[in-house]
Design a protein around this motif. Sequence first.
Motif, PDB file in Angstrom:
ATOM      1  N   ASP A 146      15.461   4.182 -14.096  1.00 14.81           N
ATOM      2  CA  ASP A 146      14.346   4.621 -14.937  1.00 14.81           C
ATOM      3  C   ASP A 146      14.756   5.871 -15.700  1.00 14.81           C
ATOM      4  N   GLN A 147      14.769   5.771 -17.006  1.00 17.68           N
ATOM      5  CA  GLN A 147      15.164   6.898 -17.851  1.00 17.68           C
ATOM      6  C   GLN A 147      14.036   7.903 -18.055  1.00 17.68           C
ATOM      7  N   THR A 148      12.845   7.595 -17.564  1.00 14.13           N
ATOM      8  CA  THR A 148      11.674   8.402 -17.920  1.00 14.13           C
ATOM      9  C   THR A 148      10.905   9.003 -16.739  1.00 14.13           C
ATOM     10  N   ASP A 149      11.141   8.563 -15.518  1.00 13.88           N
ATOM     11  CA  ASP A 149      10.351   8.916 -14.325  1.00 13.88           C
ATOM     12  C   ASP A 149       9.040   8.142 -14.250  1.00 13.88           C
ATOM     13  N   GLU A 150       8.612   7.541 -15.332  1.00 15.63           N
ATOM     14  CA  GLU A 150       7.240   7.046 -15.420  1.00 15.63           C
ATOM     15  C   GLU A 150       7.106   5.527 -15.322  1.00 15.63           C
ATOM     16  N   ARG A 151       8.223   4.811 -15.321  1.00 13.40           N
ATOM     17  CA  ARG A 151       8.132   3.350 -15.382  1.00 13.40           C
ATOM     18  C   ARG A 151       8.223   2.678 -14.021  1.00 13.40           C
ATOM     19  N   TYR A 152       8.985   3.273 -13.098  1.00  9.85           N
ATOM     20  CA  TYR A 152       9.281   2.518 -11.883  1.00  9.85           C
ATOM     21  C   TYR A 152       8.064   2.301 -10.992  1.00  9.85           C
ATOM     22  N   ALA A 153       7.144   3.264 -10.930  1.00  5.43           N
ATOM     23  CA  ALA A 153       5.956   3.067 -10.089  1.00  5.43           C
ATOM     24  C   ALA A 153       5.058   1.950 -10.624  1.00  5.43           C
ATOM     25  N   PRO A 154       4.747   1.913 -11.932  1.00  7.34           N
ATOM     26  CA  PRO A 154       3.958   0.788 -12.447  1.00  7.34           C
ATOM     27  C   PRO A 154       4.671  -0.558 -12.283  1.00  7.34           C
ATOM     28  N   LEU A 155       5.998  -0.584 -12.446  1.00  8.84           N
ATOM     29  CA  LEU A 155       6.734  -1.833 -12.261  1.00  8.84           C
ATOM     30  C   LEU A 155       6.676  -2.293 -10.805  1.00  8.84           C
ATOM     31  N   PHE A 156       6.703  -1.344  -9.891  1.00 10.74           N
ATOM     32  CA  PHE A 156       6.533  -1.669  -8.476  1.00 10.74           C
ATOM     33  C   PHE A 156       5.151  -2.266  -8.237  1.00 10.74           C
ATOM     34  N   ALA A 157       4.139  -1.652  -8.793  1.00  8.66           N
ATOM     35  CA  ALA A 157       2.770  -2.136  -8.620  1.00  8.66           C
ATOM     36  C   ALA A 157       2.601  -3.546  -9.165  1.00  8.66           C
ATOM     37  N   ASP A 158       3.355  -3.852 -10.219  1.00  9.06           N
ATOM     38  CA  ASP A 158       3.255  -5.163 -10.858  1.00  9.06           C
ATOM     39  C   ASP A 158       4.186  -6.206 -10.261  1.00  9.06           C
ATOM     40  N   GLY A 159       4.947  -5.828  -9.218  1.00  8.93           N
ATOM     41  CA  GLY A 159       5.813  -6.800  -8.557  1.00  8.93           C
ATOM     42  C   GLY A 159       7.159  -7.002  -9.210  1.00  8.93           C
ATOM     43  N   ARG A 160       7.597  -6.062 -10.053  1.00  8.81           N
ATOM     44  CA  ARG A 160       8.918  -6.172 -10.680  1.00  8.81           C
ATOM     45  C   ARG A 160       9.979  -5.420  -9.889  1.00  8.81           C
ATOM     46  N   ILE A 161       9.545  -4.544  -8.999  1.00  8.24           N
ATOM     47  CA  ILE A 161      10.450  -3.786  -8.130  1.00  8.24           C
ATOM     48  C   ILE A 161       9.923  -3.939  -6.711  1.00  8.24           C
ATOM     49  N   ALA A 162      10.828  -4.254  -5.770  1.00  5.63           N
ATOM     50  CA  ALA A 162      10.400  -4.560  -4.404  1.00  5.63           C
ATOM     51  C   ALA A 162      10.116  -3.324  -3.564  1.00  5.63           C
ATOM     52  N   MET A 163      10.933  -2.273  -3.736  1.00  6.37           N
ATOM     53  CA  MET A 163      10.804  -1.064  -2.917  1.00  6.37           C
ATOM     54  C   MET A 163      11.015   0.171  -3.783  1.00  6.37           C
ATOM     55  N   ILE A 164      10.230   1.197  -3.524  1.00  6.44           N
ATOM     56  CA  ILE A 164      10.466   2.486  -4.166  1.00  6.44           C
ATOM     57  C   ILE A 164      10.341   3.592  -3.123  1.00  6.44           C
ATOM     58  N   ILE A 165      11.074   4.662  -3.362  1.00  4.38           N
ATOM     59  CA  ILE A 165      10.935   5.867  -2.558  1.00  4.38           C
ATOM     60  C   ILE A 165       9.912   6.729  -3.289  1.00  4.38           C
ATOM     61  N   ASN A 166       8.737   6.889  -2.692  1.00  5.16           N
ATOM     62  CA  ASN A 166       7.660   7.546  -3.411  1.00  5.16           C
ATOM     63  C   ASN A 166       6.717   8.202  -2.413  1.00  5.16           C
ATOM     64  N   GLY A 167       5.600   8.742  -2.928  1.00  6.93           N
ATOM     65  CA  GLY A 167       4.713   9.508  -2.072  1.00  6.93           C
ATOM     66  C   GLY A 167       3.246   9.195  -2.266  1.00  6.93           C
ATOM     67  N   PRO A 168       2.378  10.024  -1.713  1.00  5.49           N
ATOM     68  CA  PRO A 168       0.940   9.741  -1.681  1.00  5.49           C
ATOM     69  C   PRO A 168       0.270   9.698  -3.037  1.00  5.49           C
ATOM     70  N   TRP A 169       0.845  10.363  -4.031  1.00  5.75           N
ATOM     71  CA  TRP A 169       0.211  10.373  -5.350  1.00  5.75           C
ATOM     72  C   TRP A 169       0.159   8.976  -5.981  1.00  5.75           C
ATOM     73  N   THR A 170       0.951   8.044  -5.454  1.00  8.41           N
ATOM     74  CA  THR A 170       0.988   6.680  -5.986  1.00  8.41           C
ATOM     75  C   THR A 170      -0.131   5.801  -5.428  1.00  8.41           C
ATOM     76  N   LEU A 171      -0.704   6.186  -4.290  1.00  7.81           N
ATOM     77  CA  LEU A 171      -1.647   5.312  -3.606  1.00  7.81           C
ATOM     78  C   LEU A 171      -2.882   4.992  -4.441  1.00  7.81           C
ATOM     79  N   HIS A 172      -3.356   5.975  -5.193  1.00  7.44           N
ATOM     80  CA  HIS A 172      -4.564   5.752  -6.002  1.00  7.44           C
ATOM     81  C   HIS A 172      -4.335   4.642  -7.017  1.00  7.44           C
ATOM     82  N   ASP A 173      -3.176   4.664  -7.700  1.00 12.15           N
ATOM     83  CA  ASP A 173      -2.881   3.635  -8.701  1.00 12.15           C
ATOM     84  C   ASP A 173      -2.673   2.271  -8.051  1.00 12.15           C
ATOM     85  N   LEU A 174      -2.038   2.249  -6.882  1.00 12.16           N
ATOM     86  CA  LEU A 174      -1.835   0.984  -6.185  1.00 12.16           C
ATOM     87  C   LEU A 174      -3.166   0.376  -5.767  1.00 12.16           C
ATOM     88  N   LYS A 175      -4.086   1.237  -5.372  1.00 13.44           N
ATOM     89  CA  LYS A 175      -5.425   0.769  -5.015  1.00 13.44           C
ATOM     90  C   LYS A 175      -6.125   0.190  -6.243  1.00 13.44           C
TER      91      LYS A 175
END
Length: 432
Positions: free
Chosen positions: A258-287
């Motif tokens: 990810d060249q931007t920091d901003e793409r990998y979490a949404p791609l994970f949420a959409d099923g394009r990435i299987a695993m990410i190293i991330n934290g609690p700030w992502t939970l709200h968007d996943l919900k």
Amino acid sequence: MRRRTAAALVAAIILAATGCGGSPQEGAKTVDPQAKVKLTWWTGQTDAAQKNLEELAAEFSKKHPNVTIELSSGASTTDELLQKLSAGFASGVYPDISYTFGNWASQLQESGKTLDLTEKVKDPAVNWAEFPASARTTATPNGQVIGFPAIVDNLALLYNKSVFDARKVPYPTDEWSWDDFRAAAKKLTDPAAKIYGTAYSVSASEDTTWHFWPLLWQRGGAILSQDGKQAAFNSQAGVDALEFLRAMAVDDKSVYLDQTDERYAPLFADGRIAMIINGPWTLHDLKEKKTDYGVAFLPGTNGDHQTVSGPDVWTLFDNGDANRAYWSYELIKWITSAEGDARSNLAQGNLPLRASETALPEYKTYVKEFPGAEKLVANLANAKQARPTVSGYVEMSRYIGEAISKALQGAAAPKAALDEAAAKSRQALAGG
């Protein structure tokens, strides 16, 4: 933790501000708790989080009618707060309280504009020791407490159950090694479907850098020498850690870069990435996206599942008025109390600042609404080391981020990249 992308140049501006002509206006020299006071609070928040703090500020003013709180986000993005603060230091006009990223702490303290709360937090009523050790360390640059923890977090392994199920790969466990992680990432990668096993930021920001620290620490490495004056991340432990990441990215091709920091979490949420190293700030968007996910501790090295925490700070500033200083302290002490934090951080899906919050009704609601939150709370115990709070960290982080990015994109060998970053960091660590 939010992304940390402020440039080293801004840190230099803050240090230079100490010698600028701007200074706060003369105010009260002694505290009069009944005097009318107007506080300026830069929250660094937007949307729901901002509204939540506005409601709490209004409640505080209702309890203390002599205190008016002028509350704003402070900037269009949290990253911009550092630049706005530096400009305010130069002009002598800056807030009483601001949300600040933890890796700015040393530069802020060295500006000479922060309040010294070192003695005040010894008050038993504050229960300072209840904050996680990494958060207390971050709020205490150069041995001086400059504020209260605003956010505590850590990195864990988040996995998309739908992707695992489709490939018939067993879910991660808390006992996984990094070899287990690598093997699973290879199995989960499907180039034809553009699905990756995992992801890594190569923006060279702090997001790039702090994801590297657990791999370094688990191998017995250190970021700095014991005196904090020399780089130590280019040890054999560091080289081995970066070689592991390089092999996954370049040889296995199982890493989305990810060249931007901003793409990998949404791609994970959409099923394009299987695993990410991330934290609690992502939970709200996943919900919000109704992603079927799970959370596990970071993969480990020889049974060491150490992680990293990126605490942020409510930093308090000295505007030359004893009454403003008094009420700034009282406000943030209240916001970061167990009851106050339950109504602010927990309500937004963030981890609790204090261990005692787990006994509150709000905590039970929190863990029910945000699956995986309890695992992230438990993972705080794996955050055994704090990132350095030394002058020059922001600039050094950028050099390390550049080294990691080059290696993961096949542009440099791990040892050469880290040695170059260490050489570039010498002046920053020396205060240059």
